[in-house]
Design an enzyme around this catalytic site. Structure first.
Site, PDB file in Angstrom:
ATOM      1  N   ASP A 112       0.874  -1.159   0.000  1.00 47.83           N
ATOM      2  CA  ASP A 112       0.000   0.000   0.000  1.00 47.83           C
ATOM      3  C   ASP A 112       0.921   1.222   0.000  1.00 47.83           C
ATOM      4  O   ASP A 112       2.078   1.133   0.402  1.00 47.83           O
ATOM      5  CB  ASP A 112      -0.866  -0.036   1.270  1.00 47.83           C
ATOM      6  CG  ASP A 112      -1.941   1.030   1.257  1.00 47.83           C
ATOM      7  OD1 ASP A 112      -2.359   1.426   0.162  1.00 47.83           O
ATOM      8  OD2 ASP A 112      -2.342   1.464   2.342  1.00 47.83           O
ATOM      9  N   ASP A 120      -2.052  -1.669   6.131  1.00 43.49           N
ATOM     10  CA  ASP A 120      -2.478  -1.421   7.515  1.00 43.49           C
ATOM     11  C   ASP A 120      -3.245  -2.596   8.102  1.00 43.49           C
ATOM     12  O   ASP A 120      -3.534  -2.625   9.287  1.00 43.49           O
ATOM     13  CB  ASP A 120      -3.307  -0.139   7.625  1.00 43.49           C
ATOM     14  CG  ASP A 120      -4.599  -0.200   6.817  1.00 43.49           C
ATOM     15  OD1 ASP A 120      -4.972  -1.300   6.371  1.00 43.49           O
ATOM     16  OD2 ASP A 120      -5.229   0.853   6.639  1.00 43.49           O
ATOM     17  N   ASP A 165      -7.375  -3.061   4.181  1.00 40.04           N
ATOM     18  CA  ASP A 165      -6.966  -3.964   3.111  1.00 40.04           C
ATOM     19  C   ASP A 165      -7.185  -5.428   3.475  1.00 40.04           C
ATOM     20  O   ASP A 165      -6.490  -6.299   2.950  1.00 40.04           O
ATOM     21  CB  ASP A 165      -5.496  -3.712   2.766  1.00 40.04           C
ATOM     22  CG  ASP A 165      -5.272  -2.306   2.250  1.00 40.04           C
ATOM     23  OD1 ASP A 165      -5.967  -1.908   1.305  1.00 40.04           O
ATOM     24  OD2 ASP A 165      -4.413  -1.601   2.804  1.00 40.04           O
TER      25      ASP A 165
END
Length: 649
Positions: free
Chosen positions: A351, A543, A547
């Protein structure tokens, strides 16, 4: 006699795992220290005296004195092993190391090799002692690494200070922490500012300055001033307690290698018994001048060297070392199985926000249309105050909470991958990306699409009202992390809900292989699934909360900065406790180191055993050499595994 029975019960309990997997579970052994081994030490002393008399002074006591003395030494050293063998035999479990060692040593006594029979039992028991101590030390070091919770805490009750155990403190109460003291419970800082050492939680010893209202966690060390903290969770519910529980549970989650060795031991031990019988019996039909004593002795050597204990214990010990080494570096593995999986990773998907970038956004530009700038900021800050996204926090902090104090915020709605919708003081307000305005058919200037920085577009009562640009900083070690991943021949992919121009800018600076922006949660899933379809072994770094679907798809889910999130600790397979992407590489290196040491032990043990088995069957090796080889290879494997805990990564 009663004392001996109690000891036997303890010993049986300590070895309970053997009945199920014929492996070792040394977790409960050695609790009483060397005092519990006094009978073994006495047996070793008697053996040493008898050998000194025999080889030093050429004095061998006559029968039956030698039998009585050696039997006393044998029982002192091996009563626990004999007892376990008997208990398992009652359950028709004959294929275990206790029965194997008992058979071999009793057989030695039967043919008059008293000293060798005692030596086998003594050295086997000494080896077990060292194995127990090594496993216990590994488990204790893992626990000590994280269990830094104080036993007492100073609490403010009824206007006065008193000292209590942290378990007796309830959420909502106020505790006081003096300079140099550890914080005992999670809470919210009531003092204006305070600096803390977070090494126990993040692996980083640099000071972390907290301000009033910010979260403080158990295990942090107060550095400079008396601080008051409002407790937000019970002792057992603190982040540190959950992390400690997670790491302790990790030692129970076995890797494929451990499971293979346990299955191997179940098959291996019966085969060894059969081969030992054949070594003794088959030559009768093929060898002239067959001497039962000689071939029976060879069979006993075969049994001793074939004991799998050193092999079986050194492997979990290696994984304990890997988990401990990772914990020391601020990386928490939820099981030794994930140490193995990390060695197979060929693609790391990341990410962007909070993983490769700081996630600390700053407002750069404000453009209002149809209303003044102050009102645009007030409405945007009011709606963003209901979100925990880093961009929302940046806007709220820039404007200040006082600007929308007293505002009526109703019907708040989060539209995944788009932004927020709410009614503020009777006005319908939208704040998010350009896709949000498109979704509600609201026209906006074309120039917004060409802005490189992150843009929050705002609409009021279905009319475009302006935009705010936000910039994020790339983490200091992100470039190094990507470079190191490429050095390991690992492909890097970045997924983000941010716009493609921002994503491309970050990807270019960091030399990331592939970068995809403008992704909704389902878009991220599609990209990861496409990589999975290419038979790639994926680690996803994010995180661990927003996700979650992607984490579930990946071979390993890695959470960054998991200290502040309960959900992260629950969902991720690996938790990196600080925010450094370079720790991804560290986690992979620790996995590779652990696997290398485990396989070194397997190859060492099997090579030595095969050689001595062949020598024993051929009549070259005797019982002395067999037991020294067995105990020696176990100790070498243990030392090799323990070495892992001291390696610097």
């Amino acid at each position: 006699m009663k004392k001996q029975d109690n000891q036997s019960e303890k010993d049986e309990k300590a070895h309970e795992e053997h009945s199920s997997n014929d492996g070792h579970d040394h977790g409960e052994m050695d609790d009483a220290g060397w005092k519990s081994r006094l009978p073994l030490l006495a047996g070793l002393t008697i053996l040493a005296i008898m050998l000194t008399l025999e080889y030093g002074f050429k004095f061998i006591p006559k029968f039956p004195i030698d039998l009585i003395v050696y039997s006393a030494s044998y029982l002192l050293a091996g009563y626990n092993v004999l007892y376990m063998a008997w208990r398992k035999a009652l359950r028709f479990d004959f294929f275990n190391e206790f029965f194997l060692m008992s058979t071999a040593t009793i057989g030695a006594f039967a043919i008059g090799s008293y000293s060798e029979g005692v030596a086998v039992m003594v050295f086997y028991s000494v080896g077990e002692w060292f194995q127990d101590a090594a496993v216990n030390r590994a488990k204790r070091s893992i626990k000590a690494l994280l269990d830094v919770r104080p036993d007492e805490v100073t609490i403010l009750r009824n206007g006065s200070l008193e000292t209590v155990h942290p378990k007796d403190v309830e959420p909502g109460e106020t505790i006081q922490v003096k300079p140099g003291e550890k914080v005992a419970l999670d809470g919210e800082l009531l003092s204006d500012t305070a600096s803390f050492n977070t090494a126990a939680l993040t692996g980083e010893s640099k000071p972390d300055t907290k301000r009033k209202g910010e979260a403080v966690y158990a295990g942090m060390i107060n550095l400079n001033t008396v601080s008051e903290i409002k407790v937000t969770s019970k002792f057992s519910d603190s982040k540190l307690s959950k992390i400690l529980e997670m790491v302790q549970d990790a030692t129970a989650r076995k890797s494929k290698t451990q499971l293979f060795i346990n299955r191997f031991a179940k098959i291996y031990t019966p085969i060894v018994f059969v081969l030992a019988v054949l070594v003794c019996a088959l030559p009768y039909f093929f060898v002239k001048d067959y001497q039962f004593y000689d071939w029976f002795y060879r069979a006993l050597v075969f049994l001793v060297i074939s004991c799998p204990c050193g092999l079986v214990v050194s492997i979990p010990l290696g994984y304990f070392g890997g988990i401990g080494l990772a914990s020391r570096n601020g990386i928490l593995f939820k099981g030794s199985n994930f140490l193995d999986v990390m060695t197979e990773i060929d693609t790391v998907v990341m990410d962007k926000t909070g993983t490769l970038t700081e996630g600390v956004f700053k407002v750069q530009e404000i453009s209002a249309e149809g209303l003044d700038e102050k009102e645009l900021l007030r409405l945007t800050a009011a709606i963003e105050s209901k979100s925990t996204h880093p961009i929302a926090i940046a806007i709220t902090e820039h404007v200040g909470k006082d600007s929308f104090k007293g505002a009526s915020i109703k019907n708040i709605e989060e539209i995944a991958g788009h932004g927020l919708k709410a009614t503020i003081d009777g006005k319908e307000v939208l704040a998010g990306n350009a896709k949000l305005l498109k979704k509600f058919d609201i026209a906006f200037p074309d120039k917004i699409a060409s802005i490189v920085n992150t843009v929050v577009v705002v609409a009021v009562d279905k009319k475009y009202a302006g935009y705010i640009t936000i910039a994020d900083l790339i983490k200091s070690d992100a470039e190094e992390a990507i470079k190191d991943l490429h050095a390991l021949e690992i492909k890097t992919v970045m997924l983000s809900g941010d716009k493609q121009s921002v994503v491309d800018q970050v990807a270019k600076k960091l030399s990331i292989d592939n970068a995809y922006g403008d992704l909704l949660p389902e878009g991220k899933v599609e990209k990861v699934q496409a990589l999975k379809d290419e038979n790639r072994k994926l680690a996803f770094v994010g995180d661990g909360v927003n996700d979650a679907p992607v984490v579930a798809l990946a071979n390993v889910g890695i959470a960054m900065g998991g200290l502040g999130s309960d959900a992260t600790i629950e969902t991720a397979d690996v938790v990196i406790q600080n925010d450094q992407p370079s720790r991804i590489v560290t986690a992979i290196k620790i996995g590779k180191l652990t696997k290398r040491i485990v396989w070194q032990n397997i190859i060492l043990a099997m090579t030595v055993k095969v050689i001595v088995l062949a020598l024993g069957a051929g009549g070259v090796a005797n019982l002395w050499e067999a037991v020294i080889a067995d105990v020696g290879v176990a100790l070498l494997a243990i030392l090799n595994a323990v070495r892992l805990q001291r390696i610097k990564v």
